[in-house]
Structures are given as C-alpha cells and as structure tokens.
Design an enzyme around this catalytic site. Structure first.
Site, PDB file in Angstrom:
ATOM      1  N   PHE A  15       0.851  -1.190   0.000  1.00 50.79           N
ATOM      2  CA  PHE A  15       0.000   0.000   0.000  1.00 50.79           C
ATOM      3  C   PHE A  15       0.881   1.232   0.000  1.00 50.79           C
ATOM      4  CE2 PHE A  15      -2.148   3.351   2.478  1.00 50.79           C
ATOM      5  CZ  PHE A  15      -3.286   3.536   1.699  1.00 50.79           C
ATOM      6  N   GLU A  96      -1.477  24.422  15.192  1.00 49.64           N
ATOM      7  CA  GLU A  96      -2.335  23.753  16.166  1.00 49.64           C
ATOM      8  C   GLU A  96      -2.669  24.607  17.382  1.00 49.64           C
ATOM      9  OE1 GLU A  96      -1.045  19.803  17.158  1.00 49.64           O
ATOM     10  OE2 GLU A  96      -1.188  19.133  15.092  1.00 49.64           O
ATOM     11  N   GLY A 115       8.620  -2.135  16.395  1.00 47.25           N
ATOM     12  CA  GLY A 115       8.296  -3.513  16.048  1.00 47.25           C
ATOM     13  C   GLY A 115       7.709  -3.655  14.651  1.00 47.25           C
ATOM     14  N   GLU A 140      -7.143  20.787   6.451  1.00 51.30           N
ATOM     15  CA  GLU A 140      -8.600  20.799   6.275  1.00 51.30           C
ATOM     16  C   GLU A 140      -9.312  19.648   6.990  1.00 51.30           C
ATOM     17  OE1 GLU A 140      -9.272  18.586   2.004  1.00 51.30           O
ATOM     18  OE2 GLU A 140      -9.019  20.759   2.000  1.00 51.30           O
TER      19      GLU A 140
END
Length: 181
Positions: A15, A96, A115, A140
């Site tokens: 992926f 933030e 791990g 967003e």
C-alpha cells in the site's frame, strides 16, 4: 555486521498512501531461517513540548480515528518531504495552537513503534511563547481544541487516560523533571 541483523532478500509493496506505505519484507534471520516482516514506512514527525510564560504545558485535544476517541496530546505533525524537523516544529506549533516561540530547543528523537514501523519523532521544547497575529490554518481534516494545563492537571489526564500516547507521556515526564530541578 549489526547484532541480530535480519537481511532483506525481497520487498513487496502492499500500500502506498498519503501518510504511510506498507510493505512485506522477506528476511533471513540471524540463525539462517527465513521470515516475513510487515513494515510501515513513515516520513517521520515532530512534537513540541510548549511551555507558556506562566509555566503551563500547551496541549491539544483531537479525535484519533485509529483509537476511535479523542485524546489530549502535545502539538505534533508529520515531516514534509525534505523538510528539516525544526521547520515542521515551528509550523505545527503555530497551526495547532496559534503560538510561536522565540526559543526552540531540540530535546531528542525516538522510534514510536519499532516492532513494525520506521517512524522517528523529533521532540522540541518551545519557550518564550507569543500569540501569532494571523494564525496559520489547520489542515482541512484537522480539528483541535487548545488547552493550557499545570503539571498536576497533566498528570491527572494521564491517570484518567485522556492523555494516552507515548510522546505526550514522555513530555509530561520531562516537564515534571524540569519542575523538580
């Protein structure tokens, strides 16, 4: 040779996402046997232990889908490709929290989940904070609430699992050690 090194013989990409990549590595173990390792590749991150001029710890509360709940954390964010950690730290603090800092100090870096992931998080301490006049926009898909708490309040949040992540627990331990000096 690295102690207990596992030699990769083949990597299979599984992926390739916006934030992480997943691969399966075929490896030869130190004893000569074969094994598979599922590995998450991550660009790395920063986190900021921000201390207000009043001596409070700056935290943010946000929903974490992987945990299916909101938790309280120190400000943090992913490194952009080719970006120096200090640049990310300044940006994430501003985005933030609405704070900038005159003083940024690198504290240390550590693996978050060795791990199965290669993510390294770089921890900075920010002091001599000031309010940003034009606060940078959050991503967003990011929604946060700002909190400024004392050490005792932060420790209570750990005890009742409102603070539930390792980087923030590390920050509180560091903050407590600084106050004990």
């Amino acid at each position: 040779m690295k102690k207990f090194e596992e030699k990769t013989t083949h990597t299979t990409p599984i992926f390739d996402g916006k934030i992480v990549k997943l691969q399966v590595d075929d490896v030869i173990l130190p004893n000569g046997k074969a094994a598979k390792r599922e590995i998450i590749k991550h660009p790395g991150a920063v986190a900021v232990i921000a201390i207000t001029n009043e001596g409070k710890l700056v935290l943010v509360e946000q929903y974490r889908k992987a945990l299916e709940r909101s938790i309280i954390e120190i400000p943090a964010g992913k490194l952009e490709q080719g970006e120096e950690p200090i640049v990310t730290a300044r940006r994430e603090l501003e985005e933030e929290t609405g704070y900038g800092a005159h003083e940024f100090t690198f504290l240390q870096a550590f693996a978050t989940s060795p791990g199965f992931a290669d993510e390294i998080i770089h921890i900075f301490v920010a002091k001599d904070l000031y309010q940003i006049e034009e606060k940078a926009d959050l991503d967003e898909d990011e929604f946060v609430e700002l909190l400024e708490v004392s050490l005792e309040e932060a420790q209570e949040m750990v005890a009742n699992e409102r603070i539930y992540d390792a980087k923030t627990a590390f920050a509180i331990i560091w903050f407590a050690m600084q106050q004990a000096k």
